[in-house]
Design an enzyme around this catalytic site. Sequence first.
Site, short mmCIF file in Angstrom:
data_model
loop_
_atom_site.label_atom_id
_atom_site.label_comp_id
_atom_site.label_asym_id
_atom_site.label_seq_id
_atom_site.Cartn_x
_atom_site.Cartn_y
_atom_site.Cartn_z
N HIS A 1 0.84 -1.20 0.00
CA HIS A 1 0.00 0.00 0.00
C HIS A 1 0.88 1.26 0.00
CE1 HIS A 1 -3.32 2.69 1.43
NE2 HIS A 1 -2.31 3.27 2.06
N GLU A 2 1.90 1.26 0.86
CA GLU A 2 2.79 2.44 0.93
C GLU A 2 3.57 2.62 -0.38
OE1 GLU A 2 2.30 4.50 3.20
OE2 GLU A 2 1.12 3.16 4.46
N GLU B 1 -5.84 7.03 -1.15
CA GLU B 1 -5.84 5.81 -0.34
C GLU B 1 -6.42 4.64 -1.13
OE1 GLU B 1 -4.18 5.40 2.38
OE2 GLU B 1 -3.67 7.52 2.38
N HIS C 1 1.53 4.43 -2.84
CA HIS C 1 1.57 5.90 -2.73
C HIS C 1 2.74 6.46 -3.53
CE1 HIS C 1 -1.66 6.68 0.01
NE2 HIS C 1 -1.18 5.94 0.97
#
Length: 423
Positions: free
Chosen positions: A289-290, A367, A293
């Site tokens: 997930h990071e 997100e 980003h």
Amino acid sequence: MKPNDNEILPEKQMTSQTLFYILIGIILLNFIVDKFLTHLNAKHFHDPVPDALADVYDPTEYQKSQAYKKAKHSFGTLTGAVSIVGTLLFFFLDGFAFVDNLARTYADNNIVVALLFFGIIMLASDVLSTPFAYYNTFVIEEKFGFNKTTKKTFWLDKVKGWIMSAIIGGVLLSLIIWFYETTGAYFWLYAWALVTVFSLLMNLFYTRLIVPLFNTQSPLPDGTLKTQIEAYAKKVGFSLKKIMVIDGSKRSTKANAYFSGFGPEKQVTLYDTLINDLEEEEIVAVLAHEVGHYKHKHIIYNLTTSILTTGFTLWLVSLFIGNSLLSEALGVSEPSFHVGLIAFGILYTPISEITGLFMHLMSRKFEYQADNYAKKTFAGTPLISALKKLSKNSLSNLTPHPAYVFMHYSHPTLLERFENLQK
Ligand SMILES: [Zn+2]
């Protein structure tokens, strides 16, 4: 509050008084809207938990989360009430004029007066808010088992925070006032350039300069987790050297992870608490997930948006700041940049609420993109279970009111993220 007693023109006296009441109106309106949303949100604490989230808490833990939400809500109501009463008293008792006079007894130079003025106000408000912060950490967070902060860390954090804001705030404010005094109407362009360079540097070197003041960062320890992360990092082309573990457990049991920096300074930071709480597969999902980003360039978008907003704000400042009415509305007869800035800041609140709303909307969109990236390059299921565990371990609210989410949430709700990942 008696704006400009020594004013000769009665019309002008009227306007500075009108402006004073406009400022009070904005402060009150902002407070009321916020209280209304918080109240609305609290009314839904007891809503039935959505089926998809039924496995987040067992009944005992759910009771605990309900008690935590209520404790936080009551505490928020209390601090909000104290803060609004304090603010209004300060305004009606000519607090700004008092502090301005006080600063002027120690200095003549405009920059030094401004530094003293903001220094006194910030220190005073910090002293008033410290007992509440202390209570929050050592009573509420402690009671629910979150607190790991020692008293020493608490006070050291405060002192470091003061020194850091005195240095950074002091340098930026001095330069901005100096630009204002030397370049006049175009000061905002110089100030914008300064703030832009500053925020670029802060974003670049945040993990290198700021984080070490408060935490210790270390590379991933050897083991099966590192091997799994290595395999994933290789697959998506992210350097393992850019993944660090931070000692979040120094302050709280709550877990987190974040992406920061850009270019050669990019970094994913995992809290040690996250590593303790989650299964290895779930940790890789959070990492994915990071990395999402980063791959979607979210830092760059955020930075660009904030630079553009800053430019717009400073341009507005340049249009209003020369007007002595701003200082007069706060009961200060000698107009100055620093007092004008306070009045401007309040007038600007409705606009900053709107830009804040826009930033939150954008953040929630990001997100989803990061979640989708994790699902695409790794898997959705471990991310869902990671998010559920993180929600459970921080006793988060599973039934927030949509209006509250719309105004305040930087992340979609757990249910929304679940539904998105299930698609
Ligand atoms: Zn995220």
